[in-house]
Design a protein around this motif. Structure first.
Motif, mmCIF file in Angstrom:
data_model
loop_
_atom_site.group_PDB
_atom_site.id
_atom_site.type_symbol
_atom_site.label_atom_id
_atom_site.label_comp_id
_atom_site.label_asym_id
_atom_site.label_seq_id
_atom_site.Cartn_x
_atom_site.Cartn_y
_atom_site.Cartn_z
ATOM 1 N N LYS A 42 58.973 8.121 -25.899
ATOM 2 C CA LYS A 42 59.017 7.054 -24.884
ATOM 3 C C LYS A 42 58.310 7.498 -23.610
ATOM 4 N N ASP A 43 58.487 8.760 -23.236
ATOM 5 C CA ASP A 43 57.863 9.312 -22.028
ATOM 6 C C ASP A 43 57.154 10.618 -22.401
ATOM 7 N N PRO A 44 55.954 10.513 -22.960
ATOM 8 C CA PRO A 44 55.260 11.704 -23.451
ATOM 9 C C PRO A 44 54.974 12.749 -22.374
ATOM 10 N N ASP A 45 54.800 12.317 -21.131
ATOM 11 C CA ASP A 45 54.499 13.270 -20.065
ATOM 12 C C ASP A 45 55.684 14.157 -19.712
ATOM 13 N N SER A 46 56.882 13.745 -20.104
ATOM 14 C CA SER A 46 58.076 14.544 -19.799
ATOM 15 C C SER A 46 58.364 15.594 -20.875
ATOM 16 N N ALA A 47 57.602 15.620 -21.936
ATOM 17 C CA ALA A 47 57.892 16.481 -23.088
ATOM 18 C C ALA A 47 57.855 17.968 -22.728
ATOM 19 N N LYS A 48 58.896 18.660 -23.165
ATOM 20 C CA LYS A 48 58.975 20.111 -23.047
ATOM 21 C C LYS A 48 59.069 20.655 -24.470
ATOM 22 N N TYR A 63 60.542 22.562 -31.454
ATOM 23 C CA TYR A 63 61.485 21.628 -30.835
ATOM 24 C C TYR A 63 60.826 20.974 -29.634
ATOM 25 N N VAL A 64 61.247 19.752 -29.357
ATOM 26 C CA VAL A 64 60.744 19.035 -28.194
ATOM 27 C C VAL A 64 61.909 18.310 -27.532
ATOM 28 N N ASN A 65 61.901 18.334 -26.211
ATOM 29 C CA ASN A 65 62.896 17.602 -25.430
ATOM 30 C C ASN A 65 62.114 16.709 -24.476
ATOM 31 N N ALA A 66 62.427 15.442 -24.464
ATOM 32 C CA ALA A 66 61.711 14.495 -23.612
ATOM 33 C C ALA A 66 62.682 13.433 -23.129
ATOM 34 N N GLY A 71 65.700 7.253 -19.131
ATOM 35 C CA GLY A 71 65.203 8.188 -18.123
ATOM 36 C C GLY A 71 65.843 9.564 -18.155
ATOM 37 N N GLY A 72 66.770 9.782 -19.073
ATOM 38 C CA GLY A 72 67.404 11.091 -19.197
ATOM 39 C C GLY A 72 66.811 11.868 -20.355
ATOM 40 N N PHE A 73 66.925 13.186 -20.274
ATOM 41 C CA PHE A 73 66.427 13.999 -21.383
ATOM 42 C C PHE A 73 67.349 13.831 -22.580
ATOM 43 N N ALA A 74 66.769 13.649 -23.732
ATOM 44 C CA ALA A 74 67.514 13.336 -24.950
ATOM 45 C C ALA A 74 68.073 14.572 -25.644
ATOM 46 N N GLY A 75 67.623 15.751 -25.297
ATOM 47 C CA GLY A 75 68.041 16.978 -25.984
ATOM 48 C C GLY A 75 66.982 17.420 -26.973
#
Length: 118
Positions: A42-48, A63-66, A71-75
């Motif tokens: 949903k928010d690719p720029d927030s991906a860690k 693993y990816v957290n976005a 607007g919250g991180f999904a885990g």
């Protein structure tokens, strides 16, 4: 006694040869896999991303957290990528799916079988 020594030697050789294949992904390889994952977020720029050493083969797990739609991180979600390599063994293309929650638990065995932490 020689049979036992031979079997142990082969087992150690198999284990160490598998370990020798593991390597850190290059920055370009990470971009290839990131691009596949970001298309699903949903928010690719927030991906860690949380990378693992590449074990070789056609499967790669990370693993990816976005951020989600709220607007919250999904885990941390499990990213399983099917990768293609060039003649030098570098990843040049990938297809992948991000699994979270129950699917993450279910699909974790794919990563375990490929030598990754689920």
């Amino acid at each position: 006694m020689n049979k036992i020594t031979g079997v142990l030697f082969v087992a150690v050789l198999a284990i160490t040869s598998h370990m020798a294949v593991a390597r850190e992904l290059s920055p370009n390889e990470k971009i290839v896999i990131e691009d596949v994952a970001k298309q699903q977020l949903k928010d690719p720029d927030s991906a860690k991303f949380f990378w693992q050493d590449y074990k070789g083969g056609e499967t790669y797990c990370a693993y990816v957290n976005a951020k989600n739609a709220y607007g919250g991180f999904a885990g941390k979600a499990l990213l399983i990528a099917s990768v293609k390599k060039d003649s030098a063994g570098k990843i040049v293309s990938a297809e992948g799916i991000i699994h979270s929650d129950d699917m993450r638990k279910l699909m974790g065995s794919v990563c375990t079988d490929a030598g990754y932490q689920p």
